[in-house]
Motif scaffolding. Sequence first.
Motif, mmCIF file in Angstrom:
data_model
loop_
_atom_site.group_PDB
_atom_site.id
_atom_site.type_symbol
_atom_site.label_atom_id
_atom_site.label_comp_id
_atom_site.label_asym_id
_atom_site.label_seq_id
_atom_site.Cartn_x
_atom_site.Cartn_y
_atom_site.Cartn_z
ATOM 1 N N LYS A 86 0.842 -1.187 0.000
ATOM 2 C CA LYS A 86 0.000 0.000 0.000
ATOM 3 C C LYS A 86 0.884 1.247 0.000
ATOM 4 C CE LYS A 86 -3.481 -2.361 2.851
ATOM 5 N NZ LYS A 86 -4.254 -2.303 4.117
ATOM 6 N N LEU A 87 0.279 2.372 -0.369
ATOM 7 C CA LEU A 87 1.017 3.629 -0.377
ATOM 8 C C LEU A 87 1.638 3.904 0.995
ATOM 9 C CD1 LEU A 87 -1.399 5.942 -2.400
ATOM 10 C CD2 LEU A 87 0.607 4.716 -3.230
ATOM 11 N N GLU A 88 0.905 3.568 2.043
ATOM 12 C CA GLU A 88 1.372 3.852 3.396
ATOM 13 C C GLU A 88 2.518 2.945 3.854
ATOM 14 O OE1 GLU A 88 -1.768 3.285 2.423
ATOM 15 O OE2 GLU A 88 -2.887 2.105 3.906
ATOM 16 N N ASP A 89 2.896 1.978 3.038
ATOM 17 C CA ASP A 89 4.062 1.152 3.346
ATOM 18 C C ASP A 89 5.363 1.825 2.923
ATOM 19 O OD1 ASP A 89 2.135 -1.718 2.376
ATOM 20 O OD2 ASP A 89 2.603 -1.060 4.421
ATOM 21 N N THR A 90 5.258 2.940 2.228
ATOM 22 C CA THR A 90 6.443 3.666 1.801
ATOM 23 C C THR A 90 7.244 4.134 3.011
ATOM 24 O OG1 THR A 90 5.452 4.420 -0.272
ATOM 25 C CG2 THR A 90 7.282 5.719 0.615
ATOM 26 N N ALA A 91 8.512 3.752 3.049
ATOM 27 C CA ALA A 91 9.370 4.080 4.188
ATOM 28 C C ALA A 91 10.770 3.551 3.912
ATOM 29 C CB ALA A 91 8.829 3.461 5.478
ATOM 30 N N VAL A 92 11.684 3.936 4.789
ATOM 31 C CA VAL A 92 12.987 3.276 4.821
ATOM 32 C C VAL A 92 12.866 2.097 5.781
ATOM 33 C CG1 VAL A 92 15.436 3.490 5.350
ATOM 34 C CG2 VAL A 92 14.208 5.415 4.307
ATOM 35 N N TYR A 93 13.249 0.932 5.330
ATOM 36 C CA TYR A 93 13.150 -0.275 6.137
ATOM 37 C C TYR A 93 14.528 -0.644 6.684
ATOM 38 C CZ TYR A 93 8.348 -1.043 4.707
ATOM 39 O OH TYR A 93 6.989 -0.902 4.529
ATOM 40 N N TYR A 94 14.559 -0.891 7.986
ATOM 41 C CA TYR A 94 15.806 -1.211 8.666
ATOM 42 C C TYR A 94 15.759 -2.617 9.247
ATOM 43 C CZ TYR A 94 16.610 3.831 8.598
ATOM 44 O OH TYR A 94 16.786 5.139 8.217
ATOM 45 N N CYS A 95 16.837 -3.329 9.069
ATOM 46 C CA CYS A 95 17.005 -4.643 9.666
ATOM 47 C C CYS A 95 17.618 -4.482 11.058
ATOM 48 C CB CYS A 95 17.925 -5.462 8.768
ATOM 49 S SG CYS A 95 18.439 -7.040 9.421
ATOM 50 N N ASN A 96 17.190 -5.307 11.992
ATOM 51 C CA ASN A 96 17.732 -5.301 13.348
ATOM 52 C C ASN A 96 17.999 -6.727 13.792
ATOM 53 O OD1 ASN A 96 16.587 -5.424 16.547
ATOM 54 N ND2 ASN A 96 18.205 -3.975 16.105
ATOM 55 N N VAL A 97 19.197 -6.938 14.310
ATOM 56 C CA VAL A 97 19.584 -8.287 14.749
ATOM 57 C C VAL A 97 20.232 -8.208 16.117
ATOM 58 C CG1 VAL A 97 21.086 -10.260 14.275
ATOM 59 C CG2 VAL A 97 19.909 -9.120 12.397
ATOM 60 N N GLY A 98 19.818 -9.094 17.001
ATOM 61 C CA GLY A 98 20.412 -9.171 18.327
ATOM 62 C C GLY A 98 20.940 -10.559 18.603
ATOM 63 N N GLY A 99 21.971 -10.610 19.435
ATOM 64 C CA GLY A 99 22.543 -11.912 19.768
ATOM 65 C C GLY A 99 23.754 -11.765 20.653
ATOM 66 N N LEU A 100 24.647 -12.749 20.557
ATOM 67 C CA LEU A 100 25.887 -12.746 21.324
ATOM 68 C C LEU A 100 27.062 -12.796 20.355
ATOM 69 C CD1 LEU A 100 24.962 -15.331 24.103
ATOM 70 C CD2 LEU A 100 24.946 -12.844 24.272
ATOM 71 N N GLY A 101 28.053 -11.942 20.604
ATOM 72 C CA GLY A 101 29.190 -11.857 19.698
ATOM 73 C C GLY A 101 30.510 -12.254 20.317
ATOM 74 N N LEU A 102 31.427 -12.575 19.483
ATOM 75 C CA LEU A 102 32.794 -12.926 19.850
ATOM 76 C C LEU A 102 33.696 -11.743 19.502
ATOM 77 C CD1 LEU A 102 32.731 -16.551 18.448
ATOM 78 C CD2 LEU A 102 32.634 -15.873 20.847
#
Length: 123
Positions: A86-102
């Motif tokens: 839909k028109l209202e879906d227009t946006a910048v989309y960001y990915c987000n990931v959480g976890g444990l790192g080395l």
Amino acid sequence: QVQLVESGGGLVQAGGSLRLSCAASGSIFVINAMGWYRQAPGKQRELVARIGSIGNTAYADSVKGRFTISRDNAKKTVYLQMNSLKLEDTAVYYCNVGGLGLPALPPKAFDSWGQGTQVTVSS
């Protein structure tokens, strides 16, 4: 350090479909939740969809039934299939990931964001 690379955004007509991808790389011990957020001009960033490590999902009411989030743990990648846009879906989309790192021991929690990918829905 964890890097996220997003792809799949673009211009699409209303009613069309797009598929976003986000691949994580770097010193990752384990990935927990993965998700997509979006920010339209003049608005706050909002949650679109999230998926947990066991595949449990949550969606914003505005996208339920139209968007599907999925993940490929072997590829450390999260996807967002967007249908009936839909028109209202227009946006910048960001990915987000959480976890444990080395390489810290014990592994250290991280919460990383992608650079954003533009999705524009036209009439």
